[in-house]
Motif scaffolding. Sequence first.
Motif, PDB file in Angstrom:
ATOM      1  N   ASN A  24    -181.117  44.410   6.298  1.00  0.00           N
ATOM      2  CA  ASN A  24    -180.060  43.624   6.914  1.00  0.00           C
ATOM      3  C   ASN A  24    -179.817  44.063   8.350  1.00  0.00           C
ATOM      4  O   ASN A  24    -180.312  45.086   8.796  1.00  0.00           O
ATOM      5  CB  ASN A  24    -178.767  43.713   6.092  1.00  0.00           C
ATOM      6  CG  ASN A  24    -178.447  45.126   5.686  1.00  0.00           C
ATOM      7  OD1 ASN A  24    -178.677  46.058   6.434  1.00  0.00           O
ATOM      8  ND2 ASN A  24    -177.915  45.291   4.498  1.00  0.00           N
ATOM      9  N   MET A  25    -179.039  43.253   9.070  1.00  0.00           N
ATOM     10  CA  MET A  25    -178.733  43.545  10.451  1.00  0.00           C
ATOM     11  C   MET A  25    -177.431  42.868  10.842  1.00  0.00           C
ATOM     12  O   MET A  25    -176.948  41.968  10.163  1.00  0.00           O
ATOM     13  CB  MET A  25    -179.871  43.089  11.367  1.00  0.00           C
ATOM     14  CG  MET A  25    -180.304  41.633  11.229  1.00  0.00           C
ATOM     15  SD  MET A  25    -179.225  40.349  11.903  1.00  0.00           S
ATOM     16  CE  MET A  25    -179.453  40.562  13.616  1.00  0.00           C
ATOM     17  N   ALA A  26    -176.877  43.336  11.964  1.00  0.00           N
ATOM     18  CA  ALA A  26    -175.685  42.717  12.536  1.00  0.00           C
ATOM     19  C   ALA A  26    -175.858  42.688  14.052  1.00  0.00           C
ATOM     20  O   ALA A  26    -176.264  43.691  14.651  1.00  0.00           O
ATOM     21  CB  ALA A  26    -174.430  43.501  12.156  1.00  0.00           C
ATOM     22  N   ASN A  27    -175.562  41.546  14.648  1.00  0.00           N
ATOM     23  CA  ASN A  27    -175.623  41.387  16.101  1.00  0.00           C
ATOM     24  C   ASN A  27    -174.250  41.026  16.632  1.00  0.00           C
ATOM     25  O   ASN A  27    -173.531  40.215  16.022  1.00  0.00           O
ATOM     26  CB  ASN A  27    -176.591  40.269  16.507  1.00  0.00           C
ATOM     27  CG  ASN A  27    -178.033  40.677  16.388  1.00  0.00           C
ATOM     28  OD1 ASN A  27    -178.354  41.856  16.370  1.00  0.00           O
ATOM     29  ND2 ASN A  27    -178.913  39.704  16.303  1.00  0.00           N
ATOM     30  N   ALA A  28    -173.893  41.601  17.779  1.00  0.00           N
ATOM     31  CA  ALA A  28    -172.689  41.215  18.503  1.00  0.00           C
ATOM     32  C   ALA A  28    -173.092  40.122  19.483  1.00  0.00           C
ATOM     33  O   ALA A  28    -174.062  40.275  20.221  1.00  0.00           O
ATOM     34  CB  ALA A  28    -172.101  42.415  19.240  1.00  0.00           C
ATOM     35  N   ILE A  29    -172.346  39.025  19.485  1.00  0.00           N
ATOM     36  CA  ILE A  29    -172.637  37.896  20.364  1.00  0.00           C
ATOM     37  C   ILE A  29    -171.393  37.586  21.178  1.00  0.00           C
ATOM     38  O   ILE A  29    -170.284  37.548  20.641  1.00  0.00           O
ATOM     39  CB  ILE A  29    -173.046  36.652  19.549  1.00  0.00           C
ATOM     40  CG1 ILE A  29    -174.280  36.947  18.693  1.00  0.00           C
ATOM     41  CG2 ILE A  29    -173.281  35.449  20.468  1.00  0.00           C
ATOM     42  CD1 ILE A  29    -174.603  35.872  17.676  1.00  0.00           C
ATOM     43  N   GLN A  30    -171.601  37.368  22.472  1.00  0.00           N
ATOM     44  CA  GLN A  30    -170.512  36.910  23.343  1.00  0.00           C
ATOM     45  C   GLN A  30    -170.947  35.596  23.981  1.00  0.00           C
ATOM     46  O   GLN A  30    -172.064  35.479  24.472  1.00  0.00           O
ATOM     47  CB  GLN A  30    -170.211  37.917  24.442  1.00  0.00           C
ATOM     48  CG  GLN A  30    -169.159  37.433  25.434  1.00  0.00           C
ATOM     49  CD  GLN A  30    -168.857  38.476  26.484  1.00  0.00           C
ATOM     50  OE1 GLN A  30    -167.991  39.307  26.261  1.00  0.00           O
ATOM     51  NE2 GLN A  30    -169.575  38.452  27.588  1.00  0.00           N
ATOM     52  N   ILE A  31    -170.055  34.611  23.943  1.00  0.00           N
ATOM     53  CA  ILE A  31    -170.312  33.332  24.604  1.00  0.00           C
ATOM     54  C   ILE A  31    -169.137  33.072  25.543  1.00  0.00           C
ATOM     55  O   ILE A  31    -167.974  33.098  25.115  1.00  0.00           O
ATOM     56  CB  ILE A  31    -170.455  32.178  23.589  1.00  0.00           C
ATOM     57  CG1 ILE A  31    -171.508  32.518  22.525  1.00  0.00           C
ATOM     58  CG2 ILE A  31    -170.828  30.875  24.308  1.00  0.00           C
ATOM     59  CD1 ILE A  31    -171.585  31.521  21.390  1.00  0.00           C
ATOM     60  N   GLN A  32    -169.451  32.828  26.794  1.00  0.00           N
ATOM     61  CA  GLN A  32    -168.413  32.557  27.781  1.00  0.00           C
ATOM     62  C   GLN A  32    -167.779  31.188  27.548  1.00  0.00           C
ATOM     63  O   GLN A  32    -168.417  30.274  26.991  1.00  0.00           O
ATOM     64  CB  GLN A  32    -169.000  32.605  29.200  1.00  0.00           C
ATOM     65  CG  GLN A  32    -169.539  33.957  29.604  1.00  0.00           C
ATOM     66  CD  GLN A  32    -168.447  34.993  29.783  1.00  0.00           C
ATOM     67  OE1 GLN A  32    -167.280  34.676  30.012  1.00  0.00           O
ATOM     68  NE2 GLN A  32    -168.815  36.253  29.660  1.00  0.00           N
ATOM     69  N   LYS A  33    -166.553  31.026  27.978  1.00  0.00           N
ATOM     70  CA  LYS A  33    -165.797  29.777  27.831  1.00  0.00           C
ATOM     71  C   LYS A  33    -166.618  28.592  28.348  1.00  0.00           C
ATOM     72  O   LYS A  33    -167.228  28.668  29.419  1.00  0.00           O
ATOM     73  CB  LYS A  33    -164.480  29.874  28.607  1.00  0.00           C
ATOM     74  CG  LYS A  33    -163.614  28.646  28.495  1.00  0.00           C
ATOM     75  CD  LYS A  33    -162.320  28.828  29.246  1.00  0.00           C
ATOM     76  CE  LYS A  33    -161.464  27.581  29.067  1.00  0.00           C
ATOM     77  NZ  LYS A  33    -160.146  27.746  29.699  1.00  0.00           N
ATOM     78  N   ASN A  34    -166.634  27.520  27.562  1.00  0.00           N
ATOM     79  CA  ASN A  34    -167.322  26.261  27.876  1.00  0.00           C
ATOM     80  C   ASN A  34    -168.847  26.372  27.904  1.00  0.00           C
ATOM     81  O   ASN A  34    -169.525  25.456  28.370  1.00  0.00           O
ATOM     82  CB  ASN A  34    -166.820  25.665  29.195  1.00  0.00           C
ATOM     83  CG  ASN A  34    -165.354  25.309  29.138  1.00  0.00           C
ATOM     84  OD1 ASN A  34    -164.866  24.836  28.116  1.00  0.00           O
ATOM     85  ND2 ASN A  34    -164.645  25.563  30.215  1.00  0.00           N
ATOM     86  N   GLU A  35    -169.391  27.461  27.392  1.00  0.00           N
ATOM     87  CA  GLU A  35    -170.843  27.626  27.314  1.00  0.00           C
ATOM     88  C   GLU A  35    -171.310  27.342  25.891  1.00  0.00           C
ATOM     89  O   GLU A  35    -170.511  27.341  24.946  1.00  0.00           O
ATOM     90  CB  GLU A  35    -171.262  29.028  27.740  1.00  0.00           C
ATOM     91  CG  GLU A  35    -170.949  29.342  29.191  1.00  0.00           C
ATOM     92  CD  GLU A  35    -171.804  28.566  30.185  1.00  0.00           C
ATOM     93  OE1 GLU A  35    -172.838  27.990  29.787  1.00  0.00           O
ATOM     94  OE2 GLU A  35    -171.427  28.537  31.369  1.00  0.00           O
ATOM     95  N   THR A  36    -172.619  27.125  25.740  1.00  0.00           N
ATOM     96  CA  THR A  36    -173.195  26.754  24.445  1.00  0.00           C
ATOM     97  C   THR A  36    -174.341  27.685  24.077  1.00  0.00           C
ATOM     98  O   THR A  36    -175.165  28.015  24.925  1.00  0.00           O
ATOM     99  CB  THR A  36    -173.738  25.308  24.514  1.00  0.00           C
ATOM    100  OG1 THR A  36    -172.655  24.430  24.831  1.00  0.00           O
ATOM    101  CG2 THR A  36    -174.363  24.882  23.198  1.00  0.00           C
ATOM    102  N   LEU A  37    -174.365  28.098  22.824  1.00  0.00           N
ATOM    103  CA  LEU A  37    -175.547  28.745  22.262  1.00  0.00           C
ATOM    104  C   LEU A  37    -176.356  27.594  21.681  1.00  0.00           C
ATOM    105  O   LEU A  37    -175.937  26.947  20.713  1.00  0.00           O
ATOM    106  CB  LEU A  37    -175.160  29.746  21.183  1.00  0.00           C
ATOM    107  CG  LEU A  37    -176.313  30.423  20.436  1.00  0.00           C
ATOM    108  CD1 LEU A  37    -177.245  31.148  21.398  1.00  0.00           C
ATOM    109  CD2 LEU A  37    -175.771  31.377  19.391  1.00  0.00           C
ATOM    110  N   LYS A  38    -177.497  27.286  22.320  1.00  0.00           N
ATOM    111  CA  LYS A  38    -178.260  26.088  21.974  1.00  0.00           C
ATOM    112  C   LYS A  38    -178.716  26.090  20.514  1.00  0.00           C
ATOM    113  O   LYS A  38    -178.734  27.136  19.862  1.00  0.00           O
ATOM    114  CB  LYS A  38    -179.448  25.916  22.910  1.00  0.00           C
ATOM    115  CG  LYS A  38    -180.466  27.010  22.824  1.00  0.00           C
ATOM    116  CD  LYS A  38    -181.562  26.793  23.852  1.00  0.00           C
ATOM    117  CE  LYS A  38    -182.581  27.910  23.739  1.00  0.00           C
ATOM    118  NZ  LYS A  38    -183.668  27.756  24.673  1.00  0.00           N
ATOM    119  N   GLU A  39    -179.096  24.927  20.055  1.00  0.00           N
ATOM    120  CA  GLU A  39    -179.470  24.775  18.647  1.00  0.00           C
ATOM    121  C   GLU A  39    -180.658  25.662  18.290  1.00  0.00           C
ATOM    122  O   GLU A  39    -181.569  25.865  19.088  1.00  0.00           O
ATOM    123  CB  GLU A  39    -179.738  23.320  18.294  1.00  0.00           C
ATOM    124  CG  GLU A  39    -180.939  22.709  18.927  1.00  0.00           C
ATOM    125  CD  GLU A  39    -181.122  21.250  18.527  1.00  0.00           C
ATOM    126  OE1 GLU A  39    -182.290  20.842  18.380  1.00  0.00           O
ATOM    127  OE2 GLU A  39    -180.123  20.524  18.361  1.00  0.00           O
TER     128      GLU A  39
END
Length: 95
Positions: A24-39
């Motif tokens: 197993n694994m865990a990732n920390a993700i940050q997305i800035q306001k109004n940005e998209t992590l693409k499909e």
Amino acid sequence: MNIKELHTDQKAVSAVSLFKGENNMANAIQIQKNETLKEHITKIPALLLCVDGEVVFENEKLEKHTLKKGDYVHIEPNVKHWLIAKETCQLVLFK
């Protein structure tokens, strides 16, 4: 240490490994306001936990969930999904 310290504000989307185990694994993700992590698609089941901020999770099955601090969603394998940040958000992805 704080999860926010793992990312810089210069990237629209940032992902950093938090933990890697044998299976197993865990990732920390940050997305800035109004940005998209693409499909994208995961090949195994996953869980996405919102630690801070607000993000909208959507998938090709037309499911849509707004996640705020403490909210989570199960991500099905082999289903396209994407994220849209309504506020800068901190997330943890578990696989």
